[in-house]
Scaffold this motif. Structure first.
Motif, PDB file in Angstrom:
ATOM      1  N   LEU A 260      -6.641   7.664  12.591  1.00 55.46           N
ATOM      2  CA  LEU A 260      -7.620   8.738  12.500  1.00 55.46           C
ATOM      3  C   LEU A 260      -7.882   9.412  13.840  1.00 55.46           C
ATOM      4  CD1 LEU A 260      -8.001   7.835   9.571  1.00 55.46           C
ATOM      5  CD2 LEU A 260     -10.457   8.141   9.891  1.00 55.46           C
ATOM      6  N   SER A 261      -7.533   8.743  14.928  1.00 58.10           N
ATOM      7  CA  SER A 261      -7.692   9.372  16.237  1.00 58.10           C
ATOM      8  C   SER A 261      -6.710  10.528  16.427  1.00 58.10           C
ATOM      9  CB  SER A 261      -7.487   8.336  17.356  1.00 58.10           C
ATOM     10  OG  SER A 261      -6.124   7.940  17.451  1.00 58.10           O
ATOM     11  N   GLN A 262      -5.750  10.664  15.500  1.00 54.14           N
ATOM     12  CA  GLN A 262      -4.752  11.724  15.597  1.00 54.14           C
ATOM     13  C   GLN A 262      -5.186  13.020  14.898  1.00 54.14           C
ATOM     14  OE1 GLN A 262      -0.738  10.189  14.724  1.00 54.14           O
ATOM     15  NE2 GLN A 262      -1.496   8.120  15.128  1.00 54.14           N
ATOM     16  N   GLY A 263      -6.440  13.069  14.461  1.00 53.34           N
ATOM     17  CA  GLY A 263      -6.983  14.275  13.839  1.00 53.34           C
ATOM     18  C   GLY A 263      -8.498  14.282  13.966  1.00 53.34           C
ATOM     19  N   ASN A 264      -9.131  15.380  13.552  1.00 53.50           N
ATOM     20  CA  ASN A 264     -10.582  15.500  13.715  1.00 53.50           C
ATOM     21  C   ASN A 264     -11.291  16.044  12.475  1.00 53.50           C
ATOM     22  OD1 ASN A 264     -11.189  14.794  16.624  1.00 53.50           O
ATOM     23  ND2 ASN A 264      -9.588  16.335  16.920  1.00 53.50           N
ATOM     24  N   ASN A 265     -10.557  16.344  11.419  1.00 57.28           N
ATOM     25  CA  ASN A 265     -11.161  16.972  10.244  1.00 57.28           C
ATOM     26  C   ASN A 265     -10.603  16.295   8.995  1.00 57.28           C
ATOM     27  OD1 ASN A 265     -12.988  18.924   9.267  1.00 57.28           O
ATOM     28  ND2 ASN A 265     -11.308  20.291   8.713  1.00 57.28           N
ATOM     29  N   TRP A 266     -10.939  15.005   8.833  1.00 61.70           N
ATOM     30  CA  TRP A 266     -10.249  14.165   7.870  1.00 61.70           C
ATOM     31  C   TRP A 266     -10.837  14.220   6.473  1.00 61.70           C
ATOM     32  CZ3 TRP A 266      -5.688  11.834   8.482  1.00 61.70           C
ATOM     33  CH2 TRP A 266      -5.217  11.645   9.776  1.00 61.70           C
ATOM     34  N   ILE A 267      -9.953  14.330   5.501  1.00 63.79           N
ATOM     35  CA  ILE A 267     -10.210  13.930   4.123  1.00 63.79           C
ATOM     36  C   ILE A 267      -9.643  12.521   3.989  1.00 63.79           C
ATOM     37  CG2 ILE A 267      -9.564  14.266   1.709  1.00 63.79           C
ATOM     38  CD1 ILE A 267      -9.133  17.244   2.404  1.00 63.79           C
ATOM     39  N   VAL A 268     -10.466  11.571   3.553  1.00 64.35           N
ATOM     40  CA  VAL A 268      -9.972  10.235   3.225  1.00 64.35           C
ATOM     41  C   VAL A 268     -10.150  10.042   1.721  1.00 64.35           C
ATOM     42  CG1 VAL A 268     -10.249   7.750   3.564  1.00 64.35           C
ATOM     43  CG2 VAL A 268     -10.415   9.312   5.521  1.00 64.35           C
ATOM     44  N   ASN A 269      -9.058   9.724   1.057  1.00 65.27           N
ATOM     45  CA  ASN A 269      -9.004   9.701  -0.400  1.00 65.27           C
ATOM     46  C   ASN A 269      -8.515   8.326  -0.848  1.00 65.27           C
ATOM     47  OD1 ASN A 269      -9.052  10.953  -3.016  1.00 65.27           O
ATOM     48  ND2 ASN A 269      -6.824  11.132  -2.930  1.00 65.27           N
ATOM     49  N   VAL A 270      -9.399   7.554  -1.497  1.00 65.89           N
ATOM     50  CA  VAL A 270      -9.097   6.162  -1.834  1.00 65.89           C
ATOM     51  C   VAL A 270      -9.156   5.970  -3.345  1.00 65.89           C
ATOM     52  CG1 VAL A 270      -9.754   3.753  -1.504  1.00 65.89           C
ATOM     53  CG2 VAL A 270     -10.133   5.418   0.349  1.00 65.89           C
ATOM     54  N   ASP A 271      -8.102   5.395  -3.891  1.00 72.61           N
ATOM     55  CA  ASP A 271      -8.096   4.949  -5.284  1.00 72.61           C
ATOM     56  C   ASP A 271      -8.088   3.428  -5.270  1.00 72.61           C
ATOM     57  OD1 ASP A 271      -7.563   4.322  -7.979  1.00 72.61           O
ATOM     58  OD2 ASP A 271      -6.414   6.160  -8.256  1.00 72.61           O
ATOM     59  N   LEU A 272      -9.029   2.812  -5.984  1.00 73.96           N
ATOM     60  CA  LEU A 272      -9.129   1.356  -5.961  1.00 73.96           C
ATOM     61  C   LEU A 272      -7.921   0.675  -6.578  1.00 73.96           C
ATOM     62  CD1 LEU A 272     -12.921   0.708  -6.700  1.00 73.96           C
ATOM     63  CD2 LEU A 272     -11.754   1.144  -4.524  1.00 73.96           C
ATOM     64  N   ASP A 273      -7.077   1.402  -7.298  1.00 67.81           N
ATOM     65  CA  ASP A 273      -5.869   0.766  -7.840  1.00 67.81           C
ATOM     66  C   ASP A 273      -4.896   0.361  -6.734  1.00 67.81           C
ATOM     67  OD1 ASP A 273      -4.549   3.149  -7.153  1.00 67.81           O
ATOM     68  OD2 ASP A 273      -4.126   3.730  -9.219  1.00 67.81           O
ATOM     69  N   TYR A 274      -5.116   0.870  -5.512  1.00 72.07           N
ATOM     70  CA  TYR A 274      -4.292   0.461  -4.366  1.00 72.07           C
ATOM     71  C   TYR A 274      -4.384  -1.040  -4.124  1.00 72.07           C
ATOM     72  CZ  TYR A 274      -2.604   0.281   0.495  1.00 72.07           C
ATOM     73  OH  TYR A 274      -1.911  -0.015   1.639  1.00 72.07           O
ATOM     74  N   PHE A 275      -5.522  -1.642  -4.456  1.00 71.19           N
ATOM     75  CA  PHE A 275      -5.770  -3.048  -4.156  1.00 71.19           C
ATOM     76  C   PHE A 275      -5.342  -3.979  -5.291  1.00 71.19           C
ATOM     77  CE2 PHE A 275      -8.846  -0.317  -2.030  1.00 71.19           C
ATOM     78  CZ  PHE A 275      -8.648  -0.676  -0.701  1.00 71.19           C
ATOM     79  N   PHE A 276      -4.692  -3.418  -6.322  1.00 68.12           N
ATOM     80  CA  PHE A 276      -4.250  -4.181  -7.486  1.00 68.12           C
ATOM     81  C   PHE A 276      -2.739  -4.085  -7.633  1.00 68.12           C
ATOM     82  CE2 PHE A 276      -8.657  -3.289  -8.246  1.00 68.12           C
ATOM     83  CZ  PHE A 276      -9.139  -4.330  -9.024  1.00 68.12           C
ATOM     84  N   CYS A 277      -2.173  -5.061  -8.341  1.00 67.17           N
ATOM     85  CA  CYS A 277      -0.759  -5.005  -8.686  1.00 67.17           C
ATOM     86  C   CYS A 277      -0.570  -5.515 -10.113  1.00 67.17           C
ATOM     87  CB  CYS A 277       0.100  -5.800  -7.708  1.00 67.17           C
ATOM     88  SG  CYS A 277      -0.158  -7.594  -7.779  1.00 67.17           S
ATOM     89  N   LYS A 278       0.554  -5.162 -10.714  1.00 67.46           N
ATOM     90  CA  LYS A 278       0.846  -5.566 -12.084  1.00 67.46           C
ATOM     91  C   LYS A 278       1.469  -6.953 -12.095  1.00 67.46           C
ATOM     92  CE  LYS A 278       2.660  -3.649 -16.378  1.00 67.46           C
ATOM     93  NZ  LYS A 278       3.349  -2.477 -16.988  1.00 67.46           N
ATOM     94  N   MET A 279       0.970  -7.801 -12.974  1.00 72.04           N
ATOM     95  CA  MET A 279       1.457  -9.170 -13.082  1.00 72.04           C
ATOM     96  C   MET A 279       2.519  -9.286 -14.179  1.00 72.04           C
ATOM     97  SD  MET A 279      -0.440 -10.245 -10.681  1.00 72.04           S
ATOM     98  CE  MET A 279      -0.151 -12.020 -10.717  1.00 72.04           C
ATOM     99  N   ASP A 280       3.147 -10.445 -14.243  1.00 76.86           N
ATOM    100  CA  ASP A 280       4.226 -10.665 -15.213  1.00 76.86           C
ATOM    101  C   ASP A 280       3.743 -10.526 -16.650  1.00 76.86           C
ATOM    102  OD1 ASP A 280       7.004 -11.465 -15.778  1.00 76.86           O
ATOM    103  OD2 ASP A 280       6.095 -13.269 -16.634  1.00 76.86           O
ATOM    104  N   ASP A 281       2.474 -10.846 -16.894  1.00 82.97           N
ATOM    105  CA  ASP A 281       1.948 -10.743 -18.259  1.00 82.97           C
ATOM    106  C   ASP A 281       1.473  -9.329 -18.592  1.00 82.97           C
ATOM    107  OD1 ASP A 281      -0.369 -10.488 -16.785  1.00 82.97           O
ATOM    108  OD2 ASP A 281      -1.371 -12.254 -17.630  1.00 82.97           O
ATOM    109  N   GLY A 282       1.692  -8.385 -17.673  1.00 81.55           N
ATOM    110  CA  GLY A 282       1.317  -7.001 -17.905  1.00 81.55           C
ATOM    111  C   GLY A 282      -0.061  -6.636 -17.418  1.00 81.55           C
TER     112      GLY A 282
END
Length: 255
Positions: free
Chosen positions: A165-187
């Motif tokens: 973030l130090s490489q810019g000064n006018n940030w949009i930060v866009n977070v989807d909580l699905d980033y912290f999940f993964c699909k398991m073998d049982d679906g």
């Protein structure tokens, strides 16, 4: 006092109050909440509208997208653009969510959870500064020139986010909580990133909200029961954790 802390004294706004924990799909917006520069929603398609409320036309924009998916579908980009105004600043939420396009004989909403970002990039390409994508590699590559954006793998993110973030000064930060999940073998979708990971990332986000470097933060739950965050209950549990570390005390969905 930081800009975000000052804004927290303002009353929160329910642009769309939650009526029930329904399916979000590609086009249903079940809720949208705001306090100052922070927005929380179930369906990510509202994010572009939220950003527009904090951006000055023609001003340089930096973007950090944290999401399992790229959200940059381009399959019908020219057709989608035809159904939208040439200038999106000032568009009402009702109009934004209501734009529709006929694609292959089917009438559908124009702005979806998989194309809102490709549309944003198409409209704002001349104003883009630093652009980072932290994803699982799911979805179309961003509709940007090669070399104009950087791909961040999960293990790079918490320790380096503040530096990025130090490489810019006018940030949009866009977070989807699905980033912290993964699909398991049982679906099923299960969380796979530890609380310490979330804590350190949120602390870095909070720091840059407080100092004003982040102009707008959007958080999406993606809570569908057959979706990518394991359902409403697991998405809400993680959202509460995120809010705790961000210092957000006034967001709570009705029981």
């Amino acid at each position: 006092m930081g800009d975000y802390l000052w804004r927290q004294a303002l009353a929160c706004t329910w642009h769309i109050p939650l009526s029930h924990r329904g399916v979000s799909g590609h086009g249903t917006q079940n809720f949208l909440w705001q306090n100052g520069p922070v927005y929380i929603m179930d369906n990510h398609r509202a994010a572009w509208w939220c950003w527009l409320r904090h951006l000055v036309p023609g001003e340089p924009i930096d973007l950090f997208h944290i999401d399992r998916h790229t959200d940059t579908l381009t399959s019908n980009l020219p057709l989608w653009k035809q159904s939208l105004p040439t200038q999106m600043h000032g568009v009402s939420l009702q109009d934004y969510l209501g734009y529709r396009t006929e694609v292959h004989g089917f009438d559908t909403v124009t702005i979806r959870w998989d194309n809102y970002l490709s549309l944003f990039l198409e409209y704002e390409q001349a104003n883009l500064g630093s652009v980072f994508f932290a994803t699982h590699g799911d979805g179309d590559a961003p509709n940007l020139l090669s070399g104009s954006w950087r791909d961040i793998v999960p293990w790079e993110l918490p320790a380096n986010f503040d530096f990025y973030l130090s490489q810019g000064n006018n940030w949009i930060v866009n977070v989807d909580l699905d980033y912290f999940f993964c699909k398991m073998d049982d679906g099923s979708c299960q969380r796979f990133l530890a609380e310490a990971y979330v804590r350190d990332l949120c602390f870095a986000i909070k720091k840059n909200l407080d100092n004003g470097r982040i102009k707008v933060l959007t958080i999406c739950l993606t809570p569908d029961d057959d979706g990518f965050s394991g359902g409403w209950a697991s998405a809400e549990t993680l959202c509460a954790e995120v809010c705790q570390y961000l210092g957000i005390q006034d967001f709570q969905l009705p029981s």
